[in-house]
Write a protein that holds these residues in place. Structure first.
Motif, PDB file in Angstrom:
ATOM      1  N   SER A  39      92.666 -29.044 -38.369  1.00 59.21           N
ATOM      2  CA  SER A  39      92.388 -27.629 -38.133  1.00 59.21           C
ATOM      3  C   SER A  39      91.218 -27.446 -37.179  1.00 59.21           C
ATOM      4  CB  SER A  39      92.038 -26.936 -39.451  1.00 59.21           C
ATOM      5  OG  SER A  39      90.808 -27.438 -39.956  1.00 59.21           O
ATOM      6  N   GLY A  40      90.358 -28.452 -37.075  1.00 57.12           N
ATOM      7  CA  GLY A  40      89.093 -28.273 -36.387  1.00 57.12           C
ATOM      8  C   GLY A  40      88.089 -27.703 -37.376  1.00 57.12           C
ATOM      9  N   THR A  41      86.827 -27.670 -36.984  1.00 59.25           N
ATOM     10  CA  THR A  41      85.769 -27.218 -37.880  1.00 59.25           C
ATOM     11  C   THR A  41      85.517 -25.729 -37.714  1.00 59.25           C
ATOM     12  OG1 THR A  41      84.740 -29.377 -37.694  1.00 59.25           O
ATOM     13  CG2 THR A  41      83.363 -27.622 -38.542  1.00 59.25           C
ATOM     14  N   HIS A  42      85.415 -25.034 -38.855  1.00 60.60           N
ATOM     15  CA  HIS A  42      85.163 -23.593 -38.827  1.00 60.60           C
ATOM     16  C   HIS A  42      84.030 -23.238 -39.771  1.00 60.60           C
ATOM     17  CE1 HIS A  42      88.780 -22.707 -36.456  1.00 60.60           C
ATOM     18  NE2 HIS A  42      89.304 -23.730 -37.118  1.00 60.60           N
ATOM     19  N   ARG A  43      83.451 -22.067 -39.544  1.00 56.58           N
ATOM     20  CA  ARG A  43      82.302 -21.671 -40.351  1.00 56.58           C
ATOM     21  C   ARG A  43      82.663 -20.922 -41.616  1.00 56.58           C
ATOM     22  NH1 ARG A  43      78.338 -20.236 -35.293  1.00 56.58           N
ATOM     23  NH2 ARG A  43      78.054 -22.417 -34.737  1.00 56.58           N
ATOM     24  N   ASP A  44      83.928 -20.591 -41.777  1.00 56.46           N
ATOM     25  CA  ASP A  44      84.379 -20.048 -43.053  1.00 56.46           C
ATOM     26  C   ASP A  44      85.821 -20.479 -43.282  1.00 56.46           C
ATOM     27  OD1 ASP A  44      86.196 -17.421 -42.653  1.00 56.46           O
ATOM     28  OD2 ASP A  44      84.705 -17.556 -41.057  1.00 56.46           O
ATOM     29  N   PRO A  45      86.280 -20.380 -44.528  1.00 54.12           N
ATOM     30  CA  PRO A  45      87.587 -20.962 -44.866  1.00 54.12           C
ATOM     31  C   PRO A  45      88.787 -20.203 -44.304  1.00 54.12           C
ATOM     32  CG  PRO A  45      86.569 -19.958 -46.814  1.00 54.12           C
ATOM     33  CD  PRO A  45      85.563 -19.894 -45.716  1.00 54.12           C
ATOM     34  N   GLY A  46      88.606 -18.944 -43.899  1.00 53.09           N
ATOM     35  CA  GLY A  46      89.716 -18.125 -43.432  1.00 53.09           C
ATOM     36  C   GLY A  46      90.548 -18.754 -42.317  1.00 53.09           C
ATOM     37  N   PRO A  47      89.923 -19.128 -41.203  1.00 47.13           N
ATOM     38  CA  PRO A  47      90.687 -19.702 -40.093  1.00 47.13           C
ATOM     39  C   PRO A  47      91.370 -21.023 -40.458  1.00 47.13           C
ATOM     40  CG  PRO A  47      88.489 -19.064 -39.366  1.00 47.13           C
ATOM     41  CD  PRO A  47      88.510 -18.929 -40.856  1.00 47.13           C
ATOM     42  N   VAL A  48      90.767 -21.768 -41.380  1.00 45.06           N
ATOM     43  CA  VAL A  48      91.361 -23.036 -41.813  1.00 45.06           C
ATOM     44  C   VAL A  48      92.658 -22.762 -42.580  1.00 45.06           C
ATOM     45  CG1 VAL A  48      91.033 -25.113 -43.215  1.00 45.06           C
ATOM     46  CG2 VAL A  48      89.114 -24.192 -41.908  1.00 45.06           C
ATOM     47  N   GLU A  49      92.595 -21.791 -43.488  1.00 44.14           N
ATOM     48  CA  GLU A  49      93.791 -21.442 -44.265  1.00 44.14           C
ATOM     49  C   GLU A  49      94.886 -20.888 -43.362  1.00 44.14           C
ATOM     50  OE1 GLU A  49      92.539 -18.892 -47.426  1.00 44.14           O
ATOM     51  OE2 GLU A  49      91.314 -20.474 -48.348  1.00 44.14           O
ATOM     52  N   GLU A  50      94.473 -20.125 -42.372  1.00 43.53           N
ATOM     53  CA  GLU A  50      95.432 -19.566 -41.427  1.00 43.53           C
ATOM     54  C   GLU A  50      96.112 -20.679 -40.631  1.00 43.53           C
ATOM     55  OE1 GLU A  50      95.120 -16.217 -37.992  1.00 43.53           O
ATOM     56  OE2 GLU A  50      93.769 -16.064 -39.717  1.00 43.53           O
ATOM     57  N   TRP A  51      95.316 -21.676 -40.231  1.00 44.11           N
ATOM     58  CA  TRP A  51      95.864 -22.828 -39.514  1.00 44.11           C
ATOM     59  C   TRP A  51      96.874 -23.567 -40.393  1.00 44.11           C
ATOM     60  CZ3 TRP A  51      95.646 -28.002 -40.833  1.00 44.11           C
ATOM     61  CH2 TRP A  51      96.163 -28.889 -39.874  1.00 44.11           C
ATOM     62  N   GLN A  52      96.539 -23.730 -41.694  1.00 46.21           N
ATOM     63  CA  GLN A  52      97.448 -24.406 -42.625  1.00 46.21           C
ATOM     64  C   GLN A  52      98.778 -23.652 -42.723  1.00 46.21           C
ATOM     65  OE1 GLN A  52      93.910 -25.257 -45.681  1.00 46.21           O
ATOM     66  NE2 GLN A  52      95.901 -25.758 -46.532  1.00 46.21           N
ATOM     67  N   ARG A  53      98.705 -22.328 -42.856  1.00 49.84           N
ATOM     68  CA  ARG A  53      99.933 -21.523 -42.957  1.00 49.84           C
ATOM     69  C   ARG A  53     100.794 -21.705 -41.721  1.00 49.84           C
ATOM     70  NH1 ARG A  53      96.383 -17.607 -44.800  1.00 49.84           N
ATOM     71  NH2 ARG A  53      96.342 -17.578 -47.067  1.00 49.84           N
TER      72      ARG A  53
END
Ligand SMILES: [Zn+2]
Length: 91
Positions: A39-53
């Motif tokens: 996913s790459g590194t993010h400062r909050d979990p939102g973009p990571v979860e979006e990438w997973q979806r």
């Protein structure tokens, strides 16, 4: 005569708010070898979860390894910090 006394110091563990926490995920789906998409590194979990979806949508992969990292600082009690300032000790 002076005697050095080592005593228990009730440090408090605090998150270092001057450093951003880091969230990331890696796709570990796959039978023989992991997919390995990141996913790459993010400062909050939102973009990571979006990438997973999005990744699941595109590939059908459903298993991820998630990593969270942050920095912690040990905070001495207020009185002790004052004492250290006077005596020149580092706490
Ligand atoms: Zn994948």
């Amino acid at each position: 005569m002076t005697r050095r006394v080592f005593r228990y110091v009730p440090f408090t563990v605090e998150q270092d708010r001057t450093a951003e926490p880091e969230y990331e995920a890696r796709c570990v789906s796959g039978d023989d070898t992991e997919c390995g998409a990141e996913s790459g590194t993010h400062r909050d979990p939102g973009p990571v979860e979006e990438w997973q979806r999005r990744h699941t949508q595109e590939t059908g992969h459903r298993r991820y390894r998630r990593d969270f990292g942050d920095y912690a600082v040990m905070r001495p009690p207020a009185g002790l910090a004052e004492l250290a300032r006077v005596t020149g000790d580092t706490v």
